[in-house]
Design an enzyme around this catalytic site. Structure first.
Site, PDB file in Angstrom:
ATOM      1  N   GLY A 153     -14.448   3.491  -5.398  1.00 36.77           N
ATOM      2  CA  GLY A 153     -13.159   3.303  -5.913  1.00 36.77           C
ATOM      3  C   GLY A 153     -12.467   4.515  -5.894  1.00 36.77           C
ATOM      4  NE  ARG A 155       1.160  -3.115   0.920  1.00 39.99           N
ATOM      5  CZ  ARG A 155       0.285  -2.395   0.818  1.00 39.99           C
ATOM      6  NH1 ARG A 155      -0.856  -3.086   0.418  1.00 39.99           N
ATOM      7  NH2 ARG A 155      -0.057  -1.113   0.676  1.00 39.99           N
ATOM      8  CE  LYS A 186      -4.827  13.526  -7.545  1.00 40.57           C
ATOM      9  NZ  LYS A 186      -6.325  13.191  -7.017  1.00 40.57           N
ATOM     10  N   GLY A 193      -4.269  -3.688  -7.980  1.00 46.48           N
ATOM     11  CA  GLY A 193      -5.695  -3.441  -7.255  1.00 46.48           C
ATOM     12  C   GLY A 193      -6.709  -2.846  -8.215  1.00 46.48           C
ATOM     13  CD  GLN A 194     -10.776   0.057  -5.844  1.00 44.50           C
ATOM     14  OE1 GLN A 194     -11.985   0.178  -6.493  1.00 44.50           O
ATOM     15  NE2 GLN A 194     -10.414   0.775  -5.068  1.00 44.50           N
ATOM     16  CD  GLU A 249      -4.865   7.927  -3.374  1.00 44.67           C
ATOM     17  OE1 GLU A 249      -3.876   7.309  -3.326  1.00 44.67           O
ATOM     18  OE2 GLU A 249      -5.536   8.023  -4.399  1.00 44.67           O
TER      19      GLU A 249
HETATM   20  P1  80F Z   1      -5.432  -0.357  -4.770  1.00 41.77           P
HETATM   21  O1  80F Z   1      -5.391  -0.175  -3.107  1.00 41.77           O
HETATM   22  O2  80F Z   1      -6.788  -1.013  -5.183  1.00 41.77           O
HETATM   23  O3  80F Z   1      -4.060  -1.310  -5.105  1.00 41.77           O
HETATM   24  C1  80F Z   1      -2.922  -1.103  -4.728  1.00 41.77           C
HETATM   25  C2  80F Z   1      -2.111  -2.203  -5.192  1.00 41.77           C
HETATM   26  O4  80F Z   1      -0.570  -1.983  -5.060  1.00 41.77           O
HETATM   27  C3  80F Z   1      -2.161  -3.744  -4.488  1.00 41.77           C
HETATM   28  O5  80F Z   1      -2.233  -4.593  -5.376  1.00 41.77           O
HETATM   29  C4  80F Z   1      -1.193  -3.783  -3.667  1.00 41.77           C
HETATM   30  O6  80F Z   1      -0.625  -5.164  -3.431  1.00 41.77           O
HETATM   31  C5  80F Z   1      -0.009  -3.114  -4.346  1.00 41.77           C
HETATM   32  N1  80F Z   1       1.170  -2.678  -3.760  1.00 41.77           N
HETATM   33  C6  80F Z   1       1.163  -1.721  -2.738  1.00 41.77           C
HETATM   34  N2  80F Z   1       2.471  -1.681  -2.102  1.00 41.77           N
HETATM   35  C7  80F Z   1       3.247  -2.424  -2.968  1.00 41.77           C
HETATM   36  C8  80F Z   1       4.595  -2.500  -2.941  1.00 41.77           C
HETATM   37  N3  80F Z   1       5.379  -2.136  -2.082  1.00 41.77           N
HETATM   38  N4  80F Z   1       5.203  -3.353  -4.052  1.00 41.77           N
HETATM   39  C9  80F Z   1       4.242  -4.000  -4.941  1.00 41.77           C
HETATM   40  N5  80F Z   1       2.757  -3.832  -4.914  1.00 41.77           N
HETATM   41  C10 80F Z   1       2.476  -2.982  -3.895  1.00 41.77           C
HETATM   42  O7  80F Z   1      -5.056   1.046  -5.309  1.00 41.77           O
HETATM   43  P2  80F Z   1      -5.863   1.702  -6.700  1.00 41.77           P
HETATM   44  O8  80F Z   1      -7.044   2.234  -6.397  1.00 41.77           O
HETATM   45  O9  80F Z   1      -5.573   0.579  -7.543  1.00 41.77           O
HETATM   46  O10 80F Z   1      -4.599   2.791  -7.033  1.00 41.77           O
HETATM   47  C11 80F Z   1      -3.372   2.624  -7.378  1.00 41.77           C
HETATM   48  C12 80F Z   1      -2.740   3.781  -7.620  1.00 41.77           C
HETATM   49  O11 80F Z   1      -3.281   4.820  -8.431  1.00 41.77           O
HETATM   50  C13 80F Z   1      -2.444   4.660  -6.126  1.00 41.77           C
HETATM   51  O12 80F Z   1      -0.944   4.935  -6.134  1.00 41.77           O
HETATM   52  C14 80F Z   1      -3.267   5.691  -6.453  1.00 41.77           C
HETATM   53  O13 80F Z   1      -3.092   6.873  -5.614  1.00 41.77           O
HETATM   54  C15 80F Z   1      -3.535   5.819  -7.798  1.00 41.77           C
HETATM   55  N6  80F Z   1      -4.782   6.663  -8.365  1.00 41.77           N
HETATM   56  C16 80F Z   1      -5.791   5.900  -7.878  1.00 41.77           C
HETATM   57  C17 80F Z   1      -6.759   6.751  -8.434  1.00 41.77           C
HETATM   58  C18 80F Z   1      -8.259   6.223  -8.035  1.00 41.77           C
HETATM   59  O14 80F Z   1      -9.472   6.796  -8.463  1.00 41.77           O
HETATM   60  C19 80F Z   1      -6.777   8.168  -8.903  1.00 41.77           C
HETATM   61  C20 80F Z   1      -5.678   8.220  -9.472  1.00 41.77           C
HETATM   62  C21 80F Z   1      -4.414   7.859  -8.955  1.00 41.77           C
HETATM   63  O15 80F Z   1      -8.918  12.075  -6.329  1.00 41.77           O
HETATM   64  C22 80F Z   1      -8.974  11.197  -5.575  1.00 41.77           C
HETATM   65  O16 80F Z   1     -10.098  10.994  -4.816  1.00 41.77           O
HETATM   66  C23 80F Z   1      -7.855  10.288  -5.513  1.00 41.77           C
HETATM   67  N7  80F Z   1      -7.800   9.297  -4.317  1.00 41.77           N
HETATM   68  C24 80F Z   1      -8.022   9.117  -6.663  1.00 41.77           C
HETATM   69  S1  80F Z   1      -6.742   9.595  -7.890  1.00 41.77           S
HETATM   70  N8  80F Z   1      -8.250   4.931  -7.502  1.00 41.77           N
END
Ligand code: 80F
Length: 312
Positions: free
Chosen positions: A182, A38, A200, A9-10, A185
């Site tokens: 971005g 997924r 966290k 993802g992102q 969640e």
């Molecule tokens: P995004 O939804 O863009 O991508 C998720 C990916 O996971 C997709 O490719 C999906 O296919 C894959 N996926 C889901 N389930 C799967 C499975 N069962 N098997 C294989 N693949 C699977 O999500 P992001 O934004 O790229 O985030 C990815 C991870 O980083 C997540 O766990 C987030 O919680 C984590 N993260 C993201 C942050 C952000 O800024 C920051 C730190 C961690 O403070 C805040 O406001 C927080 N919301 C940000 S924390 N994007």
């Protein structure tokens, strides 16, 4: 290092850019041998995900036999799966794990940590708290410090929303902006109901204070019940509302608090997060962007670099 990457993802895309752009110049070789989403498995690397075969992250682990598992997939707070089983299995085999996914650690921190310590696979989880701003890794570089209290703003999305509401935007408008940037969640409920900050806090309390906490140990409350009228009325009194996370003794709380300018968290606005650590030796505050795809990716990237250089 041969790596598999779970999630594209992102954060995954930003990480790929960082690895391609600046890993080599640091003397770090990371080859992404498979990407799992997924939808299935892509063998090899690429700009876009193209499924090569059906399968899960565990299938990719077995198929590739990597040195490193990178988890940038969405959080599953029900069970932590499939990431939880993946970490345990990888660490048992001595394979390193670097993750930005909080859920497995918020649910089973010590099971994962103990597996890592027993079997030698290393665990990097800087990106789970404050993205690329040292929080976990700040604690990592202060061995022996007796931390007594942790207090901060640990969620970027809610701090962004609260700051925008303070400026006059509606809750819905502010959330939409946070999603477009971005920060949120994939299920933004986890941000606004305090769950993300609670996860966290569990990670920091376990790692920093040696707590035996999981997500159920936290008394948490989100920001959804706050009205704009209330925020504006407080503004007239010179106060702000902040979603404050605090771990002290056995108490772990996340809740909106009304604070005045004398509180060091008063001026922490927008996507900026802050973490204040009290200890027997020193007080430390670190401030920086808590969310954003590139920032979260940088947290993962920094772990990979430090790990590959044997720095932890
Ligand atoms: P995004 O939804 O863009 O991508 C998720 C990916 O996971 C997709 O490719 C999906 O296919 C894959 N996926 C889901 N389930 C799967 C499975 N069962 N098997 C294989 N693949 C699977 O999500 P992001 O934004 O790229 O985030 C990815 C991870 O980083 C997540 O766990 C987030 O919680 C984590 N993260 C993201 C942050 C952000 O800024 C920051 C730190 C961690 O403070 C805040 O406001 C927080 N919301 C940000 S924390 N994007």
């Amino acid at each position: 290092m041969k790596a598999i990457m779970v999630g594209f993802g992102q954060v995954g895309r930003s990480l790929r850019t960082l690895l391609q752009g600046r890993a080599k110049e640091l003397g770090v070789e990371v080859e992404i041998e498979a990407v799992v989403t997924r939808r299935g498995i892509m063998i090899g690397d690429g700009e876009e995900f193209r499924k090569t075969r059906d399968g899960t992250a565990m299938d990719a682990l077995n198929l590739i036999g990597p040195d490193l598992v990178i988890d940038v997939s969405s959080a599953n707070y029900q069970t932590g799966e499939p990431s939880l089983s993946l970490y345990i299995e990888a660490l048992r085999r001595g394979v390193h794990v670097v993750t930005s996914n909080k859920a497995p650690l918020a649910l089973k921190f010590w099971e994962i940590m103990d597996t890592s310590r027993r079997h030698g696979g290393k665990l990097g989880f800087q990106a789970t708290v404050m993205s690329g701003v040292p929080s976990v890794n700040l604690i990592r570089v202060m061995p022996g410090l007796k931390i007594t209290r942790i207090r901060g703003i640990l969620n970027g999305t809610t701090n962004y929303i609260l700051s925008k509401m303070y400026q006059g935007l509606s809750y819905e408008e502010a959330l939409k902006e946070a999603q477009e940037l971005g920060y949120a969640e994939s299920n933004p409920e986890h941000d606004v109901n305090g769950f993300d900050a609670a996860a966290k806090l569990v990670i920091l309390a376990n790692y920093g204070l040696g707590s035996r906490a999981n997500i159920n140990s936290v008394h948490f409350k989100g920001i959804k019940e706050l009205s704009q009228e209330r925020i504006i009325a407080l503004k007239r009194q010179g106060k702000k509302v902040k979603l404050v996370a605090e771990a002290y003794g056995n108490s772990l709380t996340v809740e909106p608090r009304e604070i005045g300018p004398e509180d060091p968290l008063y001026n922490i606005d927008g996507v900026t997060n802050a973490l204040h650590i009290s200890s027997d030796v020193q007080e430390i505050t670190v401030i920086g962007p808590g969310a954003g795809p590139l920032n979260a990716a940088f947290g993962v990237f920094s772990d990979i670099v430090l790990m590959s250089k044997g720095l932890y």
